[in-house]
Design a protein around this motif. Structure first.
Motif, PDB file in Angstrom:
ATOM      1  N   THR A 162      20.704  42.388  87.612  1.00  0.00           N
ATOM      2  CA  THR A 162      21.987  42.738  87.525  1.00  0.00           C
ATOM      3  C   THR A 162      22.460  43.230  88.934  1.00  0.00           C
ATOM      4  N   PHE A 163      23.680  43.442  88.922  1.00  0.00           N
ATOM      5  CA  PHE A 163      24.241  43.773  90.300  1.00  0.00           C
ATOM      6  C   PHE A 163      24.099  45.432  90.476  1.00  0.00           C
TER       7      PHE A 163
ATOM      8  N   PRO B 230      22.823  47.589  78.856  1.00  0.00           N
ATOM      9  CA  PRO B 230      22.755  46.331  79.255  1.00  0.00           C
ATOM     10  C   PRO B 230      23.853  45.568  79.885  1.00  0.00           C
ATOM     11  N   VAL B 231      23.602  44.377  80.436  1.00  0.00           N
ATOM     12  CA  VAL B 231      24.596  43.830  81.208  1.00  0.00           C
ATOM     13  C   VAL B 231      24.963  42.144  80.437  1.00  0.00           C
ATOM     14  N   ALA B 232      26.149  41.693  80.685  1.00  0.00           N
ATOM     15  CA  ALA B 232      26.519  40.407  80.394  1.00  0.00           C
ATOM     16  C   ALA B 232      26.546  39.730  81.627  1.00  0.00           C
ATOM     17  N   PRO B 233      25.405  38.970  82.025  1.00  0.00           N
ATOM     18  CA  PRO B 233      25.235  38.405  83.338  1.00  0.00           C
ATOM     19  C   PRO B 233      26.436  37.380  83.642  1.00  0.00           C
ATOM     20  N   PHE B 234      27.068  37.229  84.638  1.00  0.00           N
ATOM     21  CA  PHE B 234      28.116  36.072  84.820  1.00  0.00           C
ATOM     22  C   PHE B 234      29.027  35.767  83.749  1.00  0.00           C
ATOM     23  N   GLY B 235      29.237  36.818  82.963  1.00  0.00           N
ATOM     24  CA  GLY B 235      30.008  36.633  81.844  1.00  0.00           C
ATOM     25  C   GLY B 235      29.555  36.432  80.604  1.00  0.00           C
TER      26      GLY B 235
ATOM     27  N   ARG C 136      24.370  31.523  96.877  1.00  0.00           N
ATOM     28  CA  ARG C 136      24.192  32.995  96.869  1.00  0.00           C
ATOM     29  C   ARG C 136      23.171  33.311  95.725  1.00  0.00           C
ATOM     30  N   ARG C 137      22.159  34.144  95.927  1.00  0.00           N
ATOM     31  CA  ARG C 137      21.228  34.752  94.915  1.00  0.00           C
ATOM     32  C   ARG C 137      21.896  35.961  94.428  1.00  0.00           C
ATOM     33  N   TRP C 138      22.846  35.863  93.569  1.00  0.00           N
ATOM     34  CA  TRP C 138      23.849  36.848  93.205  1.00  0.00           C
ATOM     35  C   TRP C 138      23.206  38.075  92.987  1.00  0.00           C
TER      36      TRP C 138
END
Ligand SMILES: *Cc1c(COP(=O)(O)O)cnc(C)c1O
Length: 382
Positions: A92-93, A138-143, A316-318
């Motif tokens: 995640t970010f 938790p995370v919703a990666p890139f939407g 990018r490696r986001w």
């Protein structure tokens, strides 16, 4: 002499000043500049209406990171001594784990599934650290949205509050408003790199009316109907200036989305005949703000990445290789991170913008295709 890339990975485009000015004049007339003024309320109401949700379902914040913090404090409260941990995906970010830290939690990194790039809610249900965990984030990666029912079940079964970092999921929620629940508050980002933007900004989406009242209180120093600080809070209020940008953005959002959809369609059409060593992810699978190449392995990833760099195409490696490897977080606890490292080593962010030209897309694809040809031929058989 500059080193600017010929094709940047992302070029934000927000409403022009003239479109914002009409709203700014309302702020001038009202002499209201912040503190949940008329423009913020209007933005929240219009966003809720666009989603077909009750008015309280949307509460704005000064950034996506602030929205995560507010949602955590409003739903889970600050960390307690007996449950100091927050379970957070490694992939995640930085904002996700920083927000938990600001609320007193100690991040513990959990692995992600290489197919969804996200945590598997079922895998957390019997995590050995649950007894010391006060928050699951938790995370919703890139939407890409997780299974919200599974997250709600995880929260019910463990008794641990779950907050979702859905920073890039505005379009997913717009298309499926039922993703918004009373059990799992979500935090959206309205940063300039996100599809719906106020420059800086964010929102908490949550059907729990009392919870949203707490969110408003948290975002305003813990005050409620007085100037007395009653609960842990901060200043996370969106200003009227940012709301003005959001209202202008909303006025033009259908056109903006259509423009993004045309660019995503061009990416798909132009790549359709090409044998690329990987799979392309575009909207609506991910947020319109991203085009991602899921390389078939790390060698292909590195080859494609360096070919782009050589051609002055920015990639990018986001989320890099995961937060667990970043200096500020390196001392923290983590599970085995094989999935996180695999995703970090294979998911390449490619150029995207709502006005990216077909010519630019073709240039990137030609570069990728030529680089792929240099990979060992044996791999084609696999
Ligand atoms: C953009 C983003 C954030 C941060 O949002 P800001 O508005 O920049 O604070 C947090 N998490 C994820 C997954 C993001 O994509």
């Amino acid at each position: 002499m500059t080193d600017l890339p010929a094709i940047p990975v992302f070029r934000p485009l927000l409403p022009p000043a003239d479109a914002v000015a009409a709203y700014l004049r309302q702020a001038d007339a009202a002499r209201f500049y912040t503190n949940r003024g008329p423009l913020v309320r209007q933005l929240e109401q219009r966003l809720a209406a666009a989603l077909g949700l009750p008015g309280h379902a949307v509460r704005t914040a000064s950034s996506g990171t602030a929205a995560i913090e507010v949602a955590i404090l409003a739903h889970a409260g600050p960390a307690r001594a007996d449950r100091p941990l927050a379970l957070i995906p490694g992939y995640t970010f930085a904002a996700t784990a920083l927000a938990a830290e600001r609320c007193g939690y100690v991040p513990h990194f959990v692995d992600v599934d290489p197919d969804s790039w996200a945590v598997d809610p079922a895998a957390l249900a019997d995590h050995p650290l649950l007894a010391r965990t006060g928050l699951i984030l938790p995370v919703a990666p890139f939407g890409r949205m997780p299974d919200m029912a599974a997250l709600a079940r995880l929260s019910r079964d463990t008794g641990i509050p779950v907050v979702l970092d859905a920073a890039a999921s505005f379009e997913q929620v717009l298309d499926t408003p039922a993703l918004v629940t009373a059990e799992v508050p979500m935090a959206l980002s309205f940063h300039a790199t996100k599809t719906f933007s106020t420059g800086e900004g964010g929102a908490i989406l949550w059907l729990d009316a009392a919870g949203q009242d707490r969110a408003v209180q948290v975002a305003n120093f813990g005050f409620r109907l007085s100037r007395e600080c009653r609960i842990a809070g901060t200043n996370a209020k969106m200003s009227e200036y940012h709301a003005a940008v959001g209202l202008a953005m909303l006025d033009g959002f259908a056109d903006r989305r259509a423009a993004y959809a045309r660019v995503a369609a061009a990416w798909r059409a132009l790549s359709a005949g090409l044998a690329l060593p990987g799979r392309l992810f575009t909207a609506p699978e991910v947020s319109s703000a991203y085009v991602l190449l899921w390389a078939e392995d790390e060698t292909a990833f590195l080859t494609l990445e360096s070919a782009c760099t050589a051609a002055r195409i920015e990639t990018r490696r986001w989320y890099e290789a995961g937060l667990q490897d970043q200096p500020h977080f390196a001392h923290l606890g983590r599970d085995a991170m094989a999935g996180t490292r695999a995703v970090g080593g294979r998911l390449l962010g490619l150029p995207m913008a709502c006005d990216l030209t077909e010519e630019a897309i073709a240039t990137v694809l030609t570069t990728l295709h030529r680089a792929a040809a240099s990979l060992p031929p044996a791999r084609a058989a696999g």
